[in-house]
Design a protein around this motif. Sequence first.
Motif, PDB file in Angstrom:
ATOM      1  N   ARG A  83     -11.476  -2.642   8.509  1.00 25.10           N
ATOM      2  CA  ARG A  83     -12.717  -2.306   8.387  1.00 25.10           C
ATOM      3  C   ARG A  83     -13.503  -2.509   7.190  1.00 25.10           C
ATOM      4  NH1 ARG A  83     -14.664  -0.039  13.541  1.00 25.10           N
ATOM      5  NH2 ARG A  83     -16.653  -0.927  12.889  1.00 25.10           N
ATOM      6  N   SER A  84     -14.663  -2.829   7.093  1.00 23.62           N
ATOM      7  CA  SER A  84     -15.082  -2.903   5.642  1.00 23.62           C
ATOM      8  C   SER A  84     -16.764  -2.567   5.483  1.00 23.62           C
ATOM      9  CB  SER A  84     -15.332  -4.741   5.216  1.00 23.62           C
ATOM     10  OG  SER A  84     -15.634  -4.911   4.046  1.00 23.62           O
ATOM     11  N   ASN A 114     -11.713   6.051 -10.164  1.00 26.56           N
ATOM     12  CA  ASN A 114     -12.696   5.408  -9.265  1.00 26.56           C
ATOM     13  C   ASN A 114     -12.693   5.917  -7.977  1.00 26.56           C
ATOM     14  OD1 ASN A 114     -14.321   3.500  -8.035  1.00 26.56           O
ATOM     15  ND2 ASN A 114     -12.952   1.620  -8.518  1.00 26.56           N
ATOM     16  N   ILE A 115     -13.769   6.577  -7.650  1.00 25.80           N
ATOM     17  CA  ILE A 115     -14.105   7.016  -6.073  1.00 25.80           C
ATOM     18  C   ILE A 115     -14.733   5.865  -5.576  1.00 25.80           C
ATOM     19  CG2 ILE A 115     -15.074   9.054  -4.887  1.00 25.80           C
ATOM     20  CD1 ILE A 115     -12.689   9.696  -6.784  1.00 25.80           C
ATOM     21  N   GLN A 116     -14.116   5.175  -4.751  1.00 28.00           N
ATOM     22  CA  GLN A 116     -14.667   3.843  -4.384  1.00 28.00           C
ATOM     23  C   GLN A 116     -15.671   3.892  -3.188  1.00 28.00           C
ATOM     24  OE1 GLN A 116     -11.164   0.752  -3.582  1.00 28.00           O
ATOM     25  NE2 GLN A 116     -10.167   2.720  -3.517  1.00 28.00           N
ATOM     26  N   ARG A 117     -16.680   2.984  -3.312  1.00 23.21           N
ATOM     27  CA  ARG A 117     -17.810   3.142  -2.394  1.00 23.21           C
ATOM     28  C   ARG A 117     -17.788   1.636  -1.926  1.00 23.21           C
ATOM     29  NH1 ARG A 117     -23.331   4.279  -5.527  1.00 23.21           N
ATOM     30  NH2 ARG A 117     -24.320   2.536  -4.260  1.00 23.21           N
ATOM     31  N   GLY A 118     -18.603   1.197  -0.861  1.00 18.79           N
ATOM     32  CA  GLY A 118     -18.648  -0.169  -0.050  1.00 18.79           C
ATOM     33  C   GLY A 118     -19.437  -0.641  -1.284  1.00 18.79           C
ATOM     34  N   GLY A 119     -18.914  -2.132  -1.304  1.00 19.81           N
ATOM     35  CA  GLY A 119     -19.530  -3.309  -2.092  1.00 19.81           C
ATOM     36  C   GLY A 119     -19.356  -4.561  -1.354  1.00 19.81           C
ATOM     37  N   PHE A 167       4.980  -6.237  10.272  1.00 22.16           N
ATOM     38  CA  PHE A 167       4.292  -5.085   9.468  1.00 22.16           C
ATOM     39  C   PHE A 167       2.979  -5.044   9.818  1.00 22.16           C
ATOM     40  CE2 PHE A 167       7.762  -6.098   6.797  1.00 22.16           C
ATOM     41  CZ  PHE A 167       8.111  -5.040   6.186  1.00 22.16           C
ATOM     42  N   ILE A 168       2.127  -3.814   9.601  1.00 25.48           N
ATOM     43  CA  ILE A 168       0.677  -3.902  10.016  1.00 25.48           C
ATOM     44  C   ILE A 168      -0.018  -3.350   8.773  1.00 25.48           C
ATOM     45  CG2 ILE A 168      -1.037  -2.888  11.157  1.00 25.48           C
ATOM     46  CD1 ILE A 168       0.692  -2.753  13.696  1.00 25.48           C
ATOM     47  N   CYS A 169      -0.798  -3.831   8.112  1.00 21.74           N
ATOM     48  CA  CYS A 169      -1.496  -3.239   6.781  1.00 21.74           C
ATOM     49  C   CYS A 169      -2.915  -2.840   7.407  1.00 21.74           C
ATOM     50  CB  CYS A 169      -1.901  -4.340   5.713  1.00 21.74           C
ATOM     51  SG  CYS A 169      -0.364  -4.805   5.025  1.00 21.74           S
ATOM     52  N   VAL A 170      -3.159  -1.442   7.147  1.00 22.78           N
ATOM     53  CA  VAL A 170      -4.348  -0.990   7.331  1.00 22.78           C
ATOM     54  C   VAL A 170      -5.303  -0.593   6.064  1.00 22.78           C
ATOM     55  CG1 VAL A 170      -5.433   1.321   8.556  1.00 22.78           C
ATOM     56  CG2 VAL A 170      -3.183   0.282   9.081  1.00 22.78           C
ATOM     57  N   GLU A 171      -6.236  -0.999   6.112  1.00 21.96           N
ATOM     58  CA  GLU A 171      -7.318  -1.168   5.015  1.00 21.96           C
ATOM     59  C   GLU A 171      -8.522  -0.894   5.247  1.00 21.96           C
ATOM     60  OE1 GLU A 171      -6.257  -3.839   1.665  1.00 21.96           O
ATOM     61  OE2 GLU A 171      -4.617  -4.989   3.033  1.00 21.96           O
ATOM     62  N   CYS A 172      -9.326  -0.309   4.282  1.00 16.15           N
ATOM     63  CA  CYS A 172     -10.730  -0.373   4.266  1.00 16.15           C
ATOM     64  C   CYS A 172     -11.291  -1.322   3.485  1.00 16.15           C
ATOM     65  CB  CYS A 172     -11.290   1.235   3.781  1.00 16.15           C
ATOM     66  SG  CYS A 172     -10.710   2.500   4.839  1.00 16.15           S
ATOM     67  N   ILE A 218     -22.635   3.921  -0.072  1.00 12.46           N
ATOM     68  CA  ILE A 218     -22.198   5.010  -0.562  1.00 12.46           C
ATOM     69  C   ILE A 218     -21.109   5.600   0.285  1.00 12.46           C
ATOM     70  CG2 ILE A 218     -24.456   5.683  -1.724  1.00 12.46           C
ATOM     71  CD1 ILE A 218     -24.739   8.062   0.251  1.00 12.46           C
ATOM     72  N   GLN A 219     -20.576   4.922   1.297  1.00 12.90           N
ATOM     73  CA  GLN A 219     -19.634   5.209   2.348  1.00 12.90           C
ATOM     74  C   GLN A 219     -18.351   4.749   1.510  1.00 12.90           C
ATOM     75  OE1 GLN A 219     -20.212   7.264   4.898  1.00 12.90           O
ATOM     76  NE2 GLN A 219     -22.612   7.096   4.194  1.00 12.90           N
ATOM     77  N   PRO A 220     -17.049   5.318   2.019  1.00 14.77           N
ATOM     78  CA  PRO A 220     -15.840   4.947   1.298  1.00 14.77           C
ATOM     79  C   PRO A 220     -15.352   3.730   1.584  1.00 14.77           C
ATOM     80  CG  PRO A 220     -15.645   6.491   3.519  1.00 14.77           C
ATOM     81  CD  PRO A 220     -17.113   6.290   3.158  1.00 14.77           C
ATOM     82  N   SER A 221     -14.675   3.088   0.714  1.00 16.80           N
ATOM     83  CA  SER A 221     -14.076   1.864   0.636  1.00 16.80           C
ATOM     84  C   SER A 221     -12.672   1.511   0.013  1.00 16.80           C
ATOM     85  CB  SER A 221     -15.120   0.824   0.192  1.00 16.80           C
ATOM     86  OG  SER A 221     -14.659  -0.450  -0.150  1.00 16.80           O
ATOM     87  N   GLN A 222     -11.980   0.854   0.298  1.00 14.99           N
ATOM     88  CA  GLN A 222     -10.874   0.341  -0.579  1.00 14.99           C
ATOM     89  C   GLN A 222     -11.000  -1.035  -1.142  1.00 14.99           C
ATOM     90  OE1 GLN A 222      -7.796   1.231   2.280  1.00 14.99           O
ATOM     91  NE2 GLN A 222      -7.373   3.414   1.152  1.00 14.99           N
ATOM     92  N   ALA A 223     -12.272  -1.413  -1.289  1.00 15.15           N
ATOM     93  CA  ALA A 223     -12.366  -2.791  -1.562  1.00 15.15           C
ATOM     94  C   ALA A 223     -12.254  -3.161  -3.065  1.00 15.15           C
ATOM     95  CB  ALA A 223     -13.782  -3.685  -1.173  1.00 15.15           C
ATOM     96  N   ASP A 224     -11.772  -2.345  -3.816  1.00 12.34           N
ATOM     97  CA  ASP A 224     -11.594  -2.417  -5.331  1.00 12.34           C
ATOM     98  C   ASP A 224     -10.216  -2.584  -5.860  1.00 12.34           C
ATOM     99  OD1 ASP A 224     -14.514  -1.773  -5.316  1.00 12.34           O
ATOM    100  OD2 ASP A 224     -14.296  -0.064  -6.539  1.00 12.34           O
ATOM    101  N   TYR A 225      -9.235  -2.773  -4.725  1.00 11.43           N
ATOM    102  CA  TYR A 225      -7.901  -2.812  -4.792  1.00 11.43           C
ATOM    103  C   TYR A 225      -7.651  -3.870  -5.843  1.00 11.43           C
ATOM    104  CZ  TYR A 225      -2.896  -3.504  -3.820  1.00 11.43           C
ATOM    105  OH  TYR A 225      -1.555  -3.628  -3.976  1.00 11.43           O
ATOM    106  N   PHE A 226      -8.105  -5.143  -5.626  1.00  9.10           N
ATOM    107  CA  PHE A 226      -7.933  -6.019  -6.412  1.00  9.10           C
ATOM    108  C   PHE A 226      -8.349  -5.800  -8.095  1.00  9.10           C
ATOM    109  CE2 PHE A 226      -8.337  -9.732  -2.979  1.00  9.10           C
ATOM    110  CZ  PHE A 226      -6.953  -9.668  -2.564  1.00  9.10           C
ATOM    111  N   GLN A 227      -9.515  -5.281  -8.083  1.00 12.58           N
ATOM    112  CA  GLN A 227     -10.084  -5.078  -9.393  1.00 12.58           C
ATOM    113  C   GLN A 227      -8.933  -3.870  -9.979  1.00 12.58           C
ATOM    114  OE1 GLN A 227     -13.310  -2.274  -9.622  1.00 12.58           O
ATOM    115  NE2 GLN A 227     -14.382  -3.751 -10.867  1.00 12.58           N
TER     116      GLN A 227
END
Length: 353
Positions: A330-331, A104-109, A301-306, A115-124
């Motif tokens: 950032r999202s 999975n090469i993630q993109r925004g949702g 702790f600091i979590c850094v996430e897209c 089509i820009q990069p994202s990490q919002a499929d983590y839960f999935q």
Amino acid sequence: MSDKVLMKGNEAIAEAAIAAGCRHYFGYPITPQNEIGAYMSKRMPKVGGVFLQAESEVAAINMVYGVAGAGKRVMTSSSSPGISLKAEGISYAAGADLPAVIVNIQRGGPGLGGIQPSQADYFQAVKGGGHGDYKLIVLAPASVQEMASLTVKAFELADRYLTPVMILSDGTLGQMMEPVSLDFPQQQVFEKPWALTGTKCARPKNVVNSLHLVAEKLEQKILARYERYKAAEQNEVMCEEYLMDDAEICVVGFGISSRVARSAVNAARAKGIKVGLIRPVTLWPFPDAALKAAAKKVKAFICVECSMGQMIEDVKLATEFSKPIHLVCRSGGVIPSPEEVVGKIEELMINDK
């Protein structure tokens, strides 16, 4: 030391899959992972493999199911909306205990998003994504080299634990170009007596199936599967610790966010702030022990996430809420900057005085 070649992350995944013995690839085009399919379309015929652009993502994952059932190494790739379409087939493969690699090469949702990069499929990825009691082993590369090496690792893990394994990356790493060594360890050969290879009347027939109408039989299959998951949790956790020996603040990030976090840690260290980084490489199994140990030493702790914050929930669980946990995120396809992370680090240090 082998020579290195300059490759895109997506291309590195494809070449590494071939090196791992994958000779079957099924996919459907979607940005930003199209280079994987394009690369496979050229390389697979040259190595005696099969490339097929399926009529849909649903068709592609079911082709993966069929080849995995025959005991062959097989891969598919997509990006976020396409993975959603594959979710039912992934659940079927998990239910049939079939090894396969899914990228999975993630993109925004959500939805088509961008089509820009994202990490919002983590839960999935780490919470299942499809229906039923199952897990995916999920690997999160942070460089083009890891896009390659973790792909090879993914095939090994899939065969060892009889489960689909997901490479969870993003559009930045997929499109990024870096030098890559394609010198991989020799591949272990796994016996697959369960595979559908044709009996030639020499053995009892095999059945690959996820349907078990007797509840007790289905429960037995699930319990056996969770024993393998338990073994993976004991043996396969991977994470990187950076400057954690004397750290008072721990930054946590995976994939592209971890590169931002590492830059921020270096910048904060240059200012005399004691801060370190923990980078999960396996998102499942998650590096609970490393984070729990860090919680005994650091102040926060600091979590850094897209994303709007998904991995942060697993960090909270791993640390048992014993220390404050903050989020820099950032999202929508925007990546946090090192300056934003440094700003949060400095804010915590000021508030701690």
